[in-house]
Each structure stands twice: as structure tokens, then as C-alpha cells.
Design a protein around this motif. Structure first.
Motif, PDB file in Angstrom:
ATOM      1  N   TYR A 262       0.847  -1.260   0.091  1.00 50.40           N
ATOM      2  CA  TYR A 262       0.106   0.037  -0.114  1.00 50.40           C
ATOM      3  C   TYR A 262       0.694   1.253   0.073  1.00 50.40           C
ATOM      4  O   TYR A 262       0.303   2.558  -0.024  1.00 50.40           O
ATOM      5  CB  TYR A 262      -1.030   0.104   1.150  1.00 50.40           C
ATOM      6  N   ARG A 263       2.174   1.249  -0.010  1.00 43.89           N
ATOM      7  CA  ARG A 263       3.016   2.480  -0.098  1.00 43.89           C
ATOM      8  C   ARG A 263       4.426   1.851  -0.671  1.00 43.89           C
ATOM      9  O   ARG A 263       4.979   0.731  -0.251  1.00 43.89           O
ATOM     10  CB  ARG A 263       2.972   3.084   1.241  1.00 43.89           C
ATOM     11  N   ASP A 264       5.195   2.913  -1.117  1.00 47.30           N
ATOM     12  CA  ASP A 264       6.634   2.839  -1.366  1.00 47.30           C
ATOM     13  C   ASP A 264       7.562   2.767   0.022  1.00 47.30           C
ATOM     14  O   ASP A 264       7.074   3.210   0.747  1.00 47.30           O
ATOM     15  CB  ASP A 264       7.047   3.860  -2.170  1.00 47.30           C
ATOM     16  N   LYS A 265       8.636   2.095  -0.276  1.00 49.30           N
ATOM     17  CA  LYS A 265       9.585   2.218   1.022  1.00 49.30           C
ATOM     18  C   LYS A 265      10.159   3.728   1.105  1.00 49.30           C
ATOM     19  O   LYS A 265       9.918   4.505   0.242  1.00 49.30           O
ATOM     20  CB  LYS A 265      10.848   1.190   0.662  1.00 49.30           C
ATOM     21  N   ARG A 266      10.461   4.085   2.279  1.00 49.52           N
ATOM     22  CA  ARG A 266      10.976   5.348   2.601  1.00 49.52           C
ATOM     23  C   ARG A 266      12.477   5.466   2.932  1.00 49.52           C
ATOM     24  O   ARG A 266      13.299   4.434   3.230  1.00 49.52           O
ATOM     25  CB  ARG A 266      10.145   5.730   3.888  1.00 49.52           C
ATOM     26  N   ASP A 267      13.149   6.479   2.603  1.00 48.13           N
ATOM     27  CA  ASP A 267      14.469   6.774   2.863  1.00 48.13           C
ATOM     28  C   ASP A 267      15.023   6.463   4.423  1.00 48.13           C
ATOM     29  O   ASP A 267      14.219   6.650   5.038  1.00 48.13           O
ATOM     30  CB  ASP A 267      15.095   8.174   2.579  1.00 48.13           C
ATOM     31  N   LEU A 268      16.102   5.729   4.334  1.00 51.50           N
ATOM     32  CA  LEU A 268      16.458   5.022   5.654  1.00 51.50           C
ATOM     33  C   LEU A 268      16.830   6.273   6.632  1.00 51.50           C
ATOM     34  O   LEU A 268      16.462   5.979   7.850  1.00 51.50           O
ATOM     35  CB  LEU A 268      17.829   4.477   5.457  1.00 51.50           C
ATOM     36  N   ASP A 341      13.524  23.395   2.557  1.00 50.63           N
ATOM     37  CA  ASP A 341      12.654  22.653   1.502  1.00 50.63           C
ATOM     38  C   ASP A 341      12.904  21.623   0.541  1.00 50.63           C
ATOM     39  O   ASP A 341      12.508  21.138  -0.369  1.00 50.63           O
ATOM     40  CB  ASP A 341      12.241  23.896   0.356  1.00 50.63           C
ATOM     41  N   VAL A 342      14.348  21.248   1.144  1.00 46.76           N
ATOM     42  CA  VAL A 342      15.051  20.098   0.296  1.00 46.76           C
ATOM     43  C   VAL A 342      15.267  19.236   1.135  1.00 46.76           C
ATOM     44  O   VAL A 342      15.782  19.097   2.415  1.00 46.76           O
ATOM     45  CB  VAL A 342      16.687  20.906  -0.034  1.00 46.76           C
ATOM     46  N   GLU A 343      14.823  17.861   0.752  1.00 47.56           N
ATOM     47  CA  GLU A 343      15.067  16.549   1.226  1.00 47.56           C
ATOM     48  C   GLU A 343      15.947  15.655   0.716  1.00 47.56           C
ATOM     49  O   GLU A 343      16.241  15.740  -0.465  1.00 47.56           O
ATOM     50  CB  GLU A 343      13.479  16.051   1.748  1.00 47.56           C
ATOM     51  N   ILE A 344      16.290  14.569   1.417  1.00 40.07           N
ATOM     52  CA  ILE A 344      16.775  13.624   0.648  1.00 40.07           C
ATOM     53  C   ILE A 344      15.709  12.267   0.240  1.00 40.07           C
ATOM     54  O   ILE A 344      15.003  12.088   1.038  1.00 40.07           O
ATOM     55  CB  ILE A 344      17.773  12.527   1.571  1.00 40.07           C
TER      56      ILE A 344
END
Length: 349
Positions: A262-268, A341-344
Motif C-alpha cells: 500500500y506504499r513505497d519504501k522510505r529513505d533510511l 525545502d530540500v529533502e533526501i
């Protein structure tokens, strides 16, 4: 210059001896730090050290350990552990009991091979499979529970037991109908109630098959929360077994970094920040802090794609915001703590 331990990079040189809080000598003055030294300082909860001024860019120096690819043996043992948990699921579904030697023969070889692996982030990024979420998740939680136990200075024997409990924590899901377990849309109230029963099923399976009350308790309690908001018994605080609180941290982290139906993986690194938030009520704060503190140094040197599409590498952590590090892009440096405003978006080895 005085720097926070989480800002250290491979190649920094100590000006003075380093000691832990009880006066134990850790590293001598003049030592050029490698990644294992930085991990040691983290494990002993050292906050600041004095180093000689850096004359080069703050990019991490090459390290055989950091650059070493995950060995094919680890991939094979990881897949064997997945096959092992799948076999356990099938045995229970077929009406058979599970046996301790089956569990240990499937999981222990992986633990023995990774026990000296310090770069847990590279391990997680590299050891992925095409198997379904539940199987891979069980192996990841076993691995992370073992590491977390070791970071908490548990003995090797105790860490193995906690790793085993993590490996088996979701064994009760073998009794949940696949159409509920793998449903891509939101669960109904009745379906969620059924999902919650996997903790009770797991407790019964382990207690009856393995006669191990402690490992069974972890299966029962890994969704309990410190504030009493968890399930199935709404336990809170120290009423939750300490092993269950360790596995809970590993369970949440693995679940959030994994791709789900139901969702994509997220950044560690993003997920570490979410764990930090959960430590203010849901997860044991001390255990979560140990996990975050030992994971953060692993991100130095990792390649990233930012949310605006730019690519670079993490070169330094920020002690005021561990989750928004310094990024090197070509010959420029970006401090993400100053760029709200910038994320990994993605991290890779």
C-alpha cells in the motif's frame, strides 16, 4: 578543534586521549580515526573530542571497510534465512510444529557472518530480495534486533536470543488470511482486528512448539507501546518485556524502510527521524537513542538523490539535526539544516 562525535569523519586525528564517562581509556592521542574508532566512541556515548584542524575537504577519506561490497556469502545466507522463515510458515500452516534446530540452522549462519559487519546501512541497502514483505521483514528485524542488542552491550548469547526473537516475531502472521495480509487498500475495522491477532497466534505457536516463554512474549508484545497505545494487551512502560521493546524498534524501522503493497519504501535517514519522534511516547526512548546513535555514522559517504533532483554524497552529520546532514555536490557543500525545502529522496551505497 572540538567536534561532536557524530561530525567525525574517517581520517580525523585526535589531539588528546579519549575516555568514556567512567574513565575507561578508549583511543590514544595522535590516532588517525577509522570507521571502527568512530563506532567505538559512539558505543561509549562520547559526545565531543578534540581533533587537529582539517586541511582538506570534509569528504570522508577512503576506507576499505566503507567501500567493501557486501559479500556474495551474505546474500546467500540472507536468502537462506528467508527460505527458512518461509518453511516455518508453511510447516505451521500444514499443521506441524516448528523446531528450534530449524530456526537456528536457518538464521544463525547469517548472524555469524554479519556479526563483524559495522556498516549496517550498507547491509540494509544491499540485502534485498524479491520475496514478499513479511518474509524479508522477519529476517531484517532479526538482524537489527541482534545489532541493537550488541549496541546495548548485551552478551553474544543474549544478543543471539534477541535476534532469534526478532526473526520469529511475526510468525503468527502465517495464520492470517493472505487476502487481509496483502490487501493494498485500507483495512476495515474487522480486518485490522484480525491482523492484530497475529501477536496472540505467534505467542501460542512459539510457546507450544519451542517451549520458550521469553521469545513467545516478544511475539506477543512487539506491537505494545510505552504509552499504552499498542496491542494486543495495551501494556505500557516497563510492563513490556525489555526484549520486546528492543524488537519493537527494529520492527518499526524495518517496516518503514520496506516497500509495502500500500506504499513505497522510505529513505533510511527519514525513517530514523520518524523513530526519533516515536521515542516521545510510543517507543522506548533509551533503546531508540542507542539505535539512532549507532546508525547515524553509517550514512557518511553514502550517495544521495535530493528532492530537487541533485545528486551528491553525505560528508558530515549535523549534531544539531542528525537527520539533515552536510551534502557534497561536485565542489559545493549543502547544509540541509539550512534548506528546509530540500529533502533526501534516495540513499544508496
Amino acid at each position: 578543534m572540538r567536534v561532536h562525535v557524530l561530525q567525525l569523519i574517517v581520517g580525523d586525528k585526535l589531539i588528546s586521549d579519549s575516555f568514556n564517562s567512567v574513565g575507561l581509556h578508549l583511543i590514544s592521542a595522535g590516532t588517525v580515526l577509522d570507521s571502527s574508532d568512530i563506532h567505538m566512541l559512539n558505543r561509549h556515548n562520547v559526545d565531543y573530542v578534540e581533533i587537529y584542524p582539517r586541511t582538506d575537504d570534509p569528504a570522508p577519506a577512503p576506507s576499505q571497510e566503507a567501500d567493501r561490497p557486501i559479500h556474495n556469502t551474505q546474500l546467500r545466507l540472507f536468502e537462506n534465512a528467508i527460505t527458512g522463515i518461509k518453511s516455518l510458515f508453511e510447516s505451521i500452516q500444514g499443521g506441524s510444529a516448528i523446531h528450534d534446530d530449524e530456526v537456528e540452522s536457518a538464521f544463525n549462519p547469517l548472524l555469524e557472518d554479519i556479526k563483524e559487519e559495522k556498516d549496517v546501512v550498507s547491509l540494509l541497502l544491499t540485502l534485498n530480495s524479491t520475496d514478499d514483505y513479511t518474509l524479508q521483514h522477519s529476517v531484517q528485524v532479526g538482524m537489527l534486533s541482534y545489532y541493537l542488542a550488541k549496541w546495548m552491550n548485551k552478551s553474544e548469547k543474549e544478543a543471539h536470543l534477541i535476534g532469534k526473537a526478532g526473526y520469529l516475531h511475526d510468525i503468527g502472521k502465517c495464520k492470517i488470511p493472505p487476502e487481509i495480509l496483502n490487501k493494498p487498500s485500507k483495512l476495515t475495522a474487522d480486518e485490522f482486528n484480525e491482523i492484530q491477532k497475529h501477536t496472540i497466534y505467534g505467542y501460542d505457536i512459539i510457546r507450544k512448539s519451542l517451549k520458550d516463554e521469553t521469545v513467545a512474549l516478544v511475539a506477543l508484545q512487539h506491537h505494545e507501546r510505552m504509552d499504552g497505545s499498542g496491542y494486543p494487551l495495551r501494556k505500557s512502560g516497563t510492563d513490556i518485556h525489555s526484549y520486546s521493546r528492543i524488537v519493537a524498534v527494529a520492527d518499526v524501522y524495518s517496516a518503514m524502510i520496506s516497500k509495502r503493497v500500500y506504499r513505497d519504501k522510505r529513505d533510511l535517514l527519514f525513517v530514523l527521524r520518524e523513530l526519533h519522534k516515536m521515542s516521545f511516547g510510543e517507543l522506548d526512548p533509551k533503546i531508540t537513542q542507542v539505535f539512532i546513535r549507532n546508525m547515524i555514522p553509517n550514512f557518511i559517504g553514502k550517495k544521495v538523490v535530493l528532492s530537487d533532483g541533485r545528486e551528491g554524497a553525505i560528508v558530515m552529520t549535523n549534531p544539531s539535526d542528525f537527520f539533515r546532514p552536510l551534502i557534497k555536490i561536485n565542489n559545493q557543500f549543502l547544509d540541509l539544516s539550512q534548506l528546509v525545502d530540500v529533502e533526501i529522496a534516495t540513499i544508496w551505497v
